[in-house]
Scaffold this motif. Structure first.
Motif, PDB file in Angstrom:
ATOM      1  N   GLY A 168       1.205  -1.031  -0.463  1.00  0.00           N
ATOM      2  CA  GLY A 168       0.164   0.224  -0.215  1.00  0.00           C
ATOM      3  C   GLY A 168       0.649   1.312   0.330  1.00  0.00           C
ATOM      4  O   GLY A 168       2.023   1.207  -0.295  1.00  0.00           O
ATOM      5  N   ASN A 223      -3.227  -0.902   4.543  1.00  0.00           N
ATOM      6  CA  ASN A 223      -2.571  -0.292   3.437  1.00  0.00           C
ATOM      7  C   ASN A 223      -4.059   0.729   2.717  1.00  0.00           C
ATOM      8  O   ASN A 223      -4.702   0.013   2.605  1.00  0.00           O
ATOM      9  N   GLY A 236      -1.974  -4.864   8.202  1.00  0.00           N
ATOM     10  CA  GLY A 236      -1.925  -4.688   6.398  1.00  0.00           C
ATOM     11  C   GLY A 236      -3.949  -5.070   5.136  1.00  0.00           C
ATOM     12  O   GLY A 236      -4.075  -4.874   4.698  1.00  0.00           O
TER      13      GLY A 236
END
Length: 253
Positions: free
Chosen positions: A10, A247, A133
């Motif tokens: 990301g 992300n 994440g």
């Protein structure tokens, strides 16, 4: 056991810290000003006081250590944000009202100079073990910040994160500081640019939804106690407090 089985790349968002400087010394002759402009470092003697927000505690101490290796007779003293000082580190570009107040309270007889200090990345940080994440699109972030997305099993989150187990989790609890914050300004600017339909408000420094706290320290203390809590934070603060980070993909990538 970790809830995710894949790693998705990301981006991070950058905001800027700014130093407010009040020139509390008499005007210098032109030749002295020219000499200073030409020099890389001009050492002084004595103590320089800098007020610092809690989120950047220690940053000016680090500057002082580095400065001391070059200018041994000059020291930097870091003070809490509320303490008066001729220099102040703030987490966003100050409005004219901020500059005027700084001038009144810190050095009324001299002009105020605003100088960019450094950039810092911000993120969506949350207290859920095993969800490091998690993908949050601009639409998802907008929904969380507006208070419309309150479940980790929201269809938007499920669609973007098929490899995460989002079941049996507490509700999403949005938290923020009840005063304008540079990290919130950066995040809402990004969301508005990426998906103006999902976030038509544009840049804002405070959030209307969620729980409010007087300081970032108060917010972090509550976040650590509440599983499922989420906030916009500088990524360094999230890492230092062992919080998971999202992300944040750019539309079209």
């Amino acid at each position: 056991m970790p809830r995710n089985v894949t790693t998705i790349r990301g981006i991070v968002l950058a905001s800027f810290a700014v130093v407010l400087v009040a020139a509390c010394t008499p005007p210098m002759p032109p030749d002295v000003l020219a000499a200073r402009a030409e020099a890389q470092v001009v050492c002084g003697a004595g103590e320089v006081k800098v007020s610092v927000p809690s989120g950047f505690a220690g940053s000016m101490d680090s500057v002082g250590v580095a400065l001391g290796s070059v200018c041994p007779d000059e020291t930097v003293l870091e003070l809490p944000e509320a303490e008066p000082a001729p220099l102040a580190l703030v987490d966003k570009t100050p409005a004219q009202a901020d500059i005027d107040q700084f001038k009144i309270s810190n050095c009324p007889s001299d002009p105020v100079v605003v100088v960019p200090a450094f950039g810092y990345p911000v993120t969506m940080a949350y207290n859920v073990v095993g969800l490091e994440g998690l993908v949050m699109t601009p639409e998802i972030v907008a929904g969380i910040l507006s208070g419309e997305v309150t479940s980790w099993e929201d269809p938007l989150l499920l669609a973007e994160n098929p490899d995460f187990d989002l079941t049996l989790l507490p509700e999403i609890t949005l938290m923020s500081v009840d005063s304008p914050q540079g990290d919130v300004e950066a995040m809402t600017t990004w969301v508005g640019q990426q998906d103006a339909k999902a976030w038509p408000q544009g840049m804002v420094g405070t959030l209307a939804a969620g729980q409010k706290f007087a300081t970032q320290s108060d917010l972090l203390a509550e976040m650590m106690a509440v599983e499922g809590s989420i906030a916009v934070l500088p990524i360094s603060v999230a890492f230092n407090n062992i919080l998971a980070t999202a992300n944040l993909p750019v539309n079209g990538t």
